[in-house]
Design a protein around this motif. Structure first.
Motif, PDB file in Angstrom:
ATOM      1  N   TRP A  55       0.841  -1.190   0.000  1.00 26.79           N
ATOM      2  CA  TRP A  55       0.000   0.000   0.000  1.00 26.79           C
ATOM      3  C   TRP A  55       0.877   1.240   0.000  1.00 26.79           C
ATOM      4  O   TRP A  55       1.966   1.249   0.566  1.00 26.79           O
ATOM      5  N   LYS A  56       0.409   2.286  -0.631  1.00 26.33           N
ATOM      6  CA  LYS A  56       1.181   3.525  -0.763  1.00 26.33           C
ATOM      7  C   LYS A  56       1.635   4.046   0.603  1.00 26.33           C
ATOM      8  O   LYS A  56       2.744   4.547   0.748  1.00 26.33           O
ATOM      9  N   GLU A  57       0.776   3.888   1.616  1.00 27.43           N
ATOM     10  CA  GLU A  57       1.101   4.367   2.959  1.00 27.43           C
ATOM     11  C   GLU A  57       2.273   3.602   3.575  1.00 27.43           C
ATOM     12  O   GLU A  57       2.952   4.092   4.464  1.00 27.43           O
ATOM     13  N   ASP A  58       2.500   2.369   3.120  1.00 24.03           N
ATOM     14  CA  ASP A  58       3.558   1.522   3.672  1.00 24.03           C
ATOM     15  C   ASP A  58       4.837   1.545   2.836  1.00 24.03           C
ATOM     16  O   ASP A  58       5.794   0.832   3.159  1.00 24.03           O
ATOM     17  N   LYS A  59       4.877   2.340   1.789  1.00 19.41           N
ATOM     18  CA  LYS A  59       6.001   2.314   0.851  1.00 19.41           C
ATOM     19  C   LYS A  59       7.338   2.654   1.527  1.00 19.41           C
ATOM     20  O   LYS A  59       8.324   1.951   1.333  1.00 19.41           O
ATOM     21  N   ILE A  60       7.382   3.689   2.312  1.00 24.45           N
ATOM     22  CA  ILE A  60       8.636   4.118   2.933  1.00 24.45           C
ATOM     23  C   ILE A  60       9.157   3.045   3.890  1.00 24.45           C
ATOM     24  O   ILE A  60      10.340   2.703   3.876  1.00 24.45           O
ATOM     25  N   LEU A  61       8.259   2.483   4.703  1.00 26.45           N
ATOM     26  CA  LEU A  61       8.659   1.420   5.619  1.00 26.45           C
ATOM     27  C   LEU A  61       9.151   0.191   4.861  1.00 26.45           C
ATOM     28  O   LEU A  61      10.171  -0.404   5.213  1.00 26.45           O
ATOM     29  N   ALA A  62       8.457  -0.171   3.784  1.00 30.28           N
ATOM     30  CA  ALA A  62       8.860  -1.322   2.971  1.00 30.28           C
ATOM     31  C   ALA A  62      10.227  -1.084   2.338  1.00 30.28           C
ATOM     32  O   ALA A  62      11.068  -1.988   2.300  1.00 30.28           O
ATOM     33  N   GLU A  63      10.478   0.120   1.849  1.00 32.73           N
ATOM     34  CA  GLU A  63      11.772   0.433   1.242  1.00 32.73           C
ATOM     35  C   GLU A  63      12.897   0.386   2.277  1.00 32.73           C
ATOM     36  O   GLU A  63      14.011  -0.006   1.964  1.00 32.73           O
ATOM     37  N   GLU A  64      12.604   0.773   3.516  1.00 32.24           N
ATOM     38  CA  GLU A  64      13.610   0.682   4.577  1.00 32.24           C
ATOM     39  C   GLU A  64      13.955  -0.774   4.860  1.00 32.24           C
ATOM     40  O   GLU A  64      15.126  -1.119   5.036  1.00 32.24           O
ATOM     41  N   VAL A  65      12.936  -1.633   4.904  1.00 31.07           N
ATOM     42  CA  VAL A  65      13.173  -3.060   5.138  1.00 31.07           C
ATOM     43  C   VAL A  65      13.972  -3.644   3.977  1.00 31.07           C
ATOM     44  O   VAL A  65      14.931  -4.392   4.175  1.00 31.07           O
ATOM     45  N   LEU A  66      13.599  -3.284   2.747  1.00 25.56           N
ATOM     46  CA  LEU A  66      14.313  -3.788   1.576  1.00 25.56           C
ATOM     47  C   LEU A  66      15.749  -3.296   1.528  1.00 25.56           C
ATOM     48  O   LEU A  66      16.639  -4.013   1.076  1.00 25.56           O
ATOM     49  N   ALA A  67      15.987  -2.092   2.013  1.00 24.51           N
ATOM     50  CA  ALA A  67      17.354  -1.548   2.020  1.00 24.51           C
ATOM     51  C   ALA A  67      18.254  -2.335   2.967  1.00 24.51           C
ATOM     52  O   ALA A  67      19.474  -2.400   2.759  1.00 24.51           O
ATOM     53  N   ASN A  68      17.663  -2.932   3.997  1.00 18.76           N
ATOM     54  CA  ASN A  68      18.447  -3.719   4.944  1.00 18.76           C
ATOM     55  C   ASN A  68      18.774  -5.108   4.416  1.00 18.76           C
ATOM     56  O   ASN A  68      19.594  -5.809   4.995  1.00 18.76           O
ATOM     57  N   ILE A  69      18.120  -5.505   3.342  1.00 21.07           N
ATOM     58  CA  ILE A  69      18.383  -6.801   2.725  1.00 21.07           C
ATOM     59  C   ILE A  69      19.385  -6.580   1.610  1.00 21.07           C
ATOM     60  O   ILE A  69      19.127  -5.832   0.676  1.00 21.07           O
ATOM     61  N   SER A  70      20.516  -7.214   1.691  1.00 25.95           N
ATOM     62  CA  SER A  70      21.523  -7.057   0.651  1.00 25.95           C
ATOM     63  C   SER A  70      21.055  -7.766  -0.612  1.00 25.95           C
ATOM     64  O   SER A  70      20.835  -8.971  -0.618  1.00 25.95           O
ATOM     65  N   SER A  71      20.890  -7.018  -1.689  1.00 27.21           N
ATOM     66  CA  SER A  71      20.439  -7.617  -2.945  1.00 27.21           C
ATOM     67  C   SER A  71      21.612  -7.993  -3.844  1.00 27.21           C
ATOM     68  O   SER A  71      21.417  -8.459  -4.951  1.00 27.21           O
ATOM     69  N   PHE A  72      22.822  -7.756  -3.363  1.00 24.25           N
ATOM     70  CA  PHE A  72      23.982  -8.055  -4.174  1.00 24.25           C
ATOM     71  C   PHE A  72      24.642  -9.354  -3.730  1.00 24.25           C
ATOM     72  O   PHE A  72      24.443  -9.823  -2.618  1.00 24.25           O
ATOM     73  N   SER A  73      25.433  -9.933  -4.596  1.00 26.37           N
ATOM     74  CA  SER A  73      26.016 -11.246  -4.369  1.00 26.37           C
ATOM     75  C   SER A  73      27.153 -11.212  -3.352  1.00 26.37           C
ATOM     76  O   SER A  73      27.917 -10.258  -3.284  1.00 26.37           O
ATOM     77  N   VAL A  74      27.226 -12.295  -2.586  1.00 24.75           N
ATOM     78  CA  VAL A  74      28.305 -12.462  -1.620  1.00 24.75           C
ATOM     79  C   VAL A  74      28.952 -13.819  -1.849  1.00 24.75           C
ATOM     80  O   VAL A  74      28.362 -14.723  -2.435  1.00 24.75           O
TER      81      VAL A  74
END
Length: 137
Positions: free
Chosen positions: A57-76
């Motif tokens: 939901w649009k209201e949850d976008k900022i919180l969701a992006e913060e959670v996603l930022a904490n997940i490393s999407s790059f290879s290790v």
């Protein structure tokens, strides 16, 4: 009142999206997957339709992006250290499937003819910074 969904991430396969969706649900963020079943039916069209879209939901976008930022999407590597591009020394490395060698291409054509999933694909690392493709070996 919640009215509008926004896409916060895109994935090539629904299994990847389900993992990240689970992380957001654990944070009490209501999530939805768009085009999940279309891609499950025919994974070869994933890039054509923009992949599986993870929406909140649009209201949850900022919180969701913060959670996603904490997940490393790059290879290790096996030790959890970020991989380094041999060309530009960037840490923004992703793992991709490709069908650019003969074996993978032949497998792709064979599977296309028999309407099944590809038997053989190649995997390569891809630098998001300089766009160099490489293998670790």
């Amino acid at each position: 009142m919640k009215e509008k969904l926004v896409t916060v991430a895109r994935f090539q396969y629904s299994s990847e999206a389900q993992i990240i969706k689970g992380r957001l649900v654990a944070e009490n963020i209501e999530t939805f997957l768009a085009d999940e079943y279309i891609i499950d039916t025919d994974p070869l069209i994933s890039n054509a339709i923009g992949g599986v879209k993870l929406q909140v939901w649009k209201e949850d976008k900022i919180l969701a992006e913060e959670v996603l930022a904490n997940i490393s999407s790059f290879s290790v590597d096996d030790n959890g250290e970020a991989l380094i591009c041999p060309n530009c020394q960037s840490h923004k490395i992703r793992y991709y499937t490709t069908i650019n060698d003969f074996r993978s291409f032949f497998s792709f054509l064979l599977c296309l003819f028999f309407v099944v999933l590809p038997i053989s694909v190649s995997y390569k690392y891809h630098c998001e910074n300089c766009h160099k493709k490489f293998n670790l070996k």
